[in-house]
Design a protein around this motif. Structure first.
Motif, PDB file in Angstrom:
ATOM      1  N   GLU A   1      32.988  -5.053  18.869  1.00  0.00           N
ATOM      2  CA  GLU A   1      33.405  -6.393  18.464  1.00  0.00           C
ATOM      3  C   GLU A   1      32.197  -7.332  18.421  1.00  0.00           C
ATOM      4  N   PHE A   2      31.937  -7.854  17.228  1.00  0.00           N
ATOM      5  CA  PHE A   2      30.933  -8.882  17.015  1.00  0.00           C
ATOM      6  C   PHE A   2      31.680 -10.171  16.645  1.00  0.00           C
ATOM      7  N   PRO A   3      31.015 -11.303  16.521  1.00  0.00           N
ATOM      8  CA  PRO A   3      31.724 -12.538  16.172  1.00  0.00           C
ATOM      9  C   PRO A   3      32.537 -12.399  14.889  1.00  0.00           C
ATOM     10  N   GLU A   4      33.871 -12.507  15.023  1.00  0.00           N
ATOM     11  CA  GLU A   4      34.824 -12.512  13.908  1.00  0.00           C
ATOM     12  C   GLU A   4      34.842 -11.219  13.109  1.00  0.00           C
ATOM     13  N   ARG A   5      34.357 -10.125  13.694  1.00  0.00           N
ATOM     14  CA  ARG A   5      34.393  -8.861  12.964  1.00  0.00           C
ATOM     15  C   ARG A   5      34.123  -7.712  13.936  1.00  0.00           C
ATOM     16  N   ILE A   6      34.383  -6.515  13.440  1.00  0.00           N
ATOM     17  CA  ILE A   6      34.016  -5.305  14.167  1.00  0.00           C
ATOM     18  C   ILE A   6      32.929  -4.601  13.372  1.00  0.00           C
ATOM     19  N   VAL A   7      31.870  -4.213  14.057  1.00  0.00           N
ATOM     20  CA  VAL A   7      30.791  -3.455  13.432  1.00  0.00           C
ATOM     21  C   VAL A   7      30.951  -1.993  13.827  1.00  0.00           C
ATOM     22  N   TYR A   8      30.918  -1.116  12.828  1.00  0.00           N
ATOM     23  CA  TYR A   8      31.146   0.308  13.054  1.00  0.00           C
ATOM     24  C   TYR A   8      29.829   1.082  13.012  1.00  0.00           C
ATOM     25  N   ALA A   9      29.836   2.204  13.687  1.00  0.00           N
ATOM     26  CA  ALA A   9      28.662   3.083  13.670  1.00  0.00           C
ATOM     27  C   ALA A   9      29.122   4.522  13.644  1.00  0.00           C
ATOM     28  N   GLN A  10      28.406   5.344  12.873  1.00  0.00           N
ATOM     29  CA  GLN A  10      28.609   6.781  12.955  1.00  0.00           C
ATOM     30  C   GLN A  10      27.600   7.346  13.949  1.00  0.00           C
TER      31      GLN A  10
END
Length: 854
Positions: free
Chosen positions: A198-207
């Motif tokens: 969870e980042f500000p106002e979004r979710i950052v995904y990683a493989q």
């Protein structure tokens, strides 16, 4: 834009050569010369062209050469031998099997922002990454159940080239992940396994990519995927790239994302190790997860997490620790601390030395310390420096009792020892030095190596280095489009028989790369001496924003272009593991000139030792411990200076004296057989005294014995029976924290006269008010030692006092005695500290009561 369907092209190998891909896919080959020779044998020129990357080699080699290898009985036999060696490495009984046979459920996670495994995996910048890579390699050798966690940087660390004026320029070529020995971790649907943060106002995904380092698995997160916006795709672009906001994004992905990745993969980790503070958000994620998954309170989760977290600091100066503004922390970490039910003030307190100072920034090192129970520096001196740096976290504790220990760094010798020296060591030490490099008895057999053979080996390695330096410099000059004459001159630089001194490391100003040039008149006499020539090879990168470091490089380049020194001073561009390997194997002397005590440990000098190189170094970092007077040379006697210009003057003169009076005469004084016997004796003493101690096998064993097993035991104990022990300990801790301010030392009495005779004991009585606590909740200690001129106790020691009598209500009489073993003026006081069988260290911030003046 058109929709693009992705596919991957794999190398074609005949059936009988399929083991080649298995060998190439495990970085174990990096420290196995037989495996390296196997790939080199396919096409030695292509091997150099692909920068020693076997995956790329197999994808680029001609079908003709592949067919020839498939039909070669000797090549097949060589391949099968290497395959058997790899299988043996993966399955044999290890040191850990013998050391800790009952700890089959230990699982260790090792977090680091960089890992230096091999030049084909460019996710390292310097010593921190090389140390981390060697940590993984030795973990594999020792059979430690450890997994590395990091980020897979698309652009890696920058590549360096120099313009016509010698000014460093940076380029960032993209790494092709599909042509290096990493593979995507897939989910049950055969799609890349993803985690989100969870980042500000979004979710950052990683493989998640996996690299095999022998038995050890390294998991690397990559945000460059279609599910993220362009801004977030760039989070894993470059190592230490971007501004402070990019830094917090990367560190959230490393600490929080890395912890989630391990869970998604199915790893049941019991021990968490932070290599520097970059991954300290891991502690926050572990607390949040413990609260959510096990229904623990914040206080309970904190105690549970702390008990199995380990933190290693490598930074000897306050400015080297990552700090974030409160506003930035609140913006990026709001979701995480809010989910834990914390206020922003309470969360910021975890990263502040003074929680009540609203202006203090949030320090990742402080967060790492406050969420761990085991902390260490990376050398004896650095442990002392770290205790002084972070004493504010234990404000009432004497500095020498601040519970930051030290484990001195090492190096994984098999990755750095030359093929020539390994054959020599195998011949005279036997192969046991490979399996057990910490055995000092084995290394005593260095004396059995004939001087002639050792010196011939050293001369051959110097020749190889000179040849490499010539080829590399010619290639760099051609790329720079310099004159044909300059390129031709580069083919004649350096003398393969001259005393060769190397200096290669990050070009930070405190490392003083140009100290040797402070008195050019004096140095010129040494450089231009035809009878006893010396020469210098430099390499290293300055951080892209470090203009002072770039100026040092520029200064060296200008000297190297001076016609007087052109063949004597060489700078090799784009320092990486490959260049380092040639340097540490070929130089006669490794020069190290940091401003003491700013070199936390240093490992580059360790790498020359198994190759027969000698060290000239300031008594800083590891060299303070390793130097014995006969195994190298020390610049100075360990002095610290306030005036750095004066320090440069004194230590440069000391260095010239060493070169003129010791090093150069010893190297060139030859017997009738042409051997420098005194020099060879110093090489042997260096190898005997340094090799068995300053290696990562010893280092990792110390982490196991001092930290990992204890942390694992804490994890199991505190998580068993629905976290019953955690809950009980947290309740006790809460009680202690609430009433500790009421603890009082009401009176002290000396039962004998204040002047007593040597050899007797002085009896002390203390009356202690322990408030609502029980006597088992506290330890009462006598703290005594010699007094300094200010009347303070220096380097005191603590002795437990004995409960003698219950006086009334909460007041008790304690008694102790001080043995008086030498004359002089001494002092004592009394203190009270908490006591619980679950406490890992008895000295906790805010929980020490000292006798005070009333």
């Amino acid at each position: 834009m058109f929709k693009i369907q992705k596919y991957r092209v794999l190398p074609y190998l005949p059936e009988n050569l399929r083991p080649l891909m298995n060998i190439a896919s495990n970085f174990w080959w990096v420290w196995n010369y037989d495996a390296i020779d196997l790939f080199r044998r396919l096409d030695v020129d292509l091997w150099r062209t692909v920068q020693h990357n076997p995956i790329k080699l197999l994808g680029s080699i001609s079908q003709k050469l592949i067919d020839e290898a498939a039909e070669s009985e000797s090549f097949i036999a060589h391949m099968e031998r290497v395959e058997e060696e790899l299988e043996l490495h993966l399955t044999r009984k290890t040191w850990f099997d013998e050391f800790n046979i009952k700890k089959r459920d230990v699982e260790i996670a090792y977090f680091s922002a960089e890992f230096g495994i091999h030049e084909s995996l460019p996710i390292y910048s310097g010593g921190l990454g090389i140390l981390a890579g060697d940590h993984l390699k030795s973990s594999s050798e020792l059979g430690i159940p450890l997994s590395g966690v990091g980020l897979l940087y698309r652009l890696g660390y920058f590549h360096q080239y120099l313009n016509i004026d010698g000014w460093q320029q940076e380029i960032y070529p993209e790494t092709d992940f599909y042509n290096i020995a990493v593979s995507l971790v897939m989910n049950d649907e055969d799609q890349p396994l993803l985690i989100g943060v969870e980042f500000p106002e979004r979710i950052v995904y990683a493989q998640i990519w996996k690299a095999l380092i022998g038995r050890t698995e390294l998991y690397l997160l990559d945000t460059n995927i279609d599910k993220n916006c362009d801004e977030d795709k760039s989070i894993t672009d470059g190592l230490y790239a971007g501004d402070i906001e990019m830094r917090i994004k990367q560190e959230m992905m490393l600490g929080i994302g890395g912890t989630r990745a391990l869970k998604a993969i199915g790893k049941e980790i019991t021990v968490y190790h932070m290599n520097e503070g970059h991954s300290a958000f891991m502690g926050i994620e572990r607390i949040r997860t413990a609260m959510k998954d096990y229904n623990l309170s914040y206080a309970e989760a904190l105690e549970f997490v702390r008990s199995s977290n380990i933190f290693t600091t490598h930074t000897p100066v306050p400015a080297g620790n990552d700090r974030f503004s409160p506003d930035l922390l609140e913006e990026y970490m709001f979701h995480h601390y809010n989910e834990m039910g914390m206020t922003v003030k309470d969360f910021l307190a975890l990263g502040r030395e003074n929680p009540d100072d609203d202006m203090e920034t949030f320090c990742m090192t402080v967060l790492a310390i406050k969420t761990s129970s085991y902390y260490n520096g990376v050398s004896l001196l650095h442990g002392d420096v770290s205790r002084k740096m972070w004493k504010g976290l234990w404000p009432t504790l004497p500095i020498h009792e601040v519970p930051i220990r030290y484990i001195t760094n090492g190096t994984q010798m098999l990755s750095w020892a030359s093929d020539e020296i390994m054959r020599l060591l195998n011949r005279y030490l036997g192969p046991r030095w490979i399996d057990n490099p910490v055995d000092k008895d084995i290394w005593q057999n260095i004396d059995s190596i004939p001087n002639t053979e050792l010196w011939r080996c050293r001369e051959r390695m110097r020749e190889i280095l000179v040849g490499f330096a010539r080829r590399t410099l010619m290639d760099q000059l051609i790329k720079r489009e310099t004159s044909k004459n300059d390129v031709e001159i580069a083919d004649t630089i350096l003398d393969p028989e001259a005393l060769t001194i190397g200096f290669a490391r990050r070009f930070a100003t405190y490392k003083r790369a140009t100290l040797i040039f402070r008195n050019m008149d004096r140095l010129e006499k040494l450089l231009l001496n035809r009878d006893r020539p010396i020469q210098f090879i430099f390499a290293g990168k300055a951080h892209p924003r470090d203009h002072a470091g770039k100026e040092l490089i520029r200064h060296i380049i200008h000297l190297a272009r001076d016609p007087r020194f052109r063949n004597k001073i060489v700078f090799i561009e784009d320092y990486d593991i490959n260049i380092a390997r040639y340097l540490v194997q070929g130089v006669d002397v490794w020069l190290n000139t940091p401003i003491r005590p700013m070199e936390a440990s240093g490992t580059s000098g360790m790498k020359v030792v198994p190759n027969g190189g000698l060290n000239i170094s300031i008594l800083d970092g590891w060299w303070l411990e390793a130097y014995n007077g006969n195994n190298g040379w020390a610049i100075g006697s360990g002095e610290d200076y306030d005036d750095h210009d004066y320090q440069d003057e004194v230590e440069s003169e000391f260095l010239y004296n060493i070169l003129e009076e010791d090093v150069i005469p010893m190297f060139y004084n030859r017997g009738t057989d042409g051997l420098p016997r005194a020099w060879i004796a110093r090489i042997k003493e260096s190898m005997k005294s340094i090799c068995p101690t300053y290696n990562t096998n010893r280092m990792v064993r110390e982490y196991i014995e001092n930290f990992y097993i204890n942390a694992h035991n804490n994890f199991k104990l505190l998580s068993d029976n629905d976290f019953n022990e955690t809950k009980k300990y947290s309740l006790w801790k809460d009680k202690i924290n609430k009433v500790w301010k009421n603890i009082k030392i009401k009176d002290l009495n000396i039962k004998e006269a204040k002047s007593i005779i040597v050899g007797s004991e002085m009896k002390i009585e203390a009356i202690i008010d322990i408030s609502v606590l029980e006597t088992k909740d506290v330890i009462v200690e006598l703290y005594n030692g010699s007094l300094n001129s200010k009347g303070d106790i220096e380097e005191g020691s603590a002795l437990s006092m004995t409960l003698v009598k219950h006086l009334d209500k909460s007041t008790y009489l304690y008694e102790g005695s001080i043995p008086c073993q030498k004359t002089g003026q001494f002092g004592f006081t009394v203190r009270v500290v908490p006591n619980h069988q679950r406490m890992i260290g008895i000295y906790e911030p805010g929980l020490i009561t000292w006798a005070s003046v009333t």
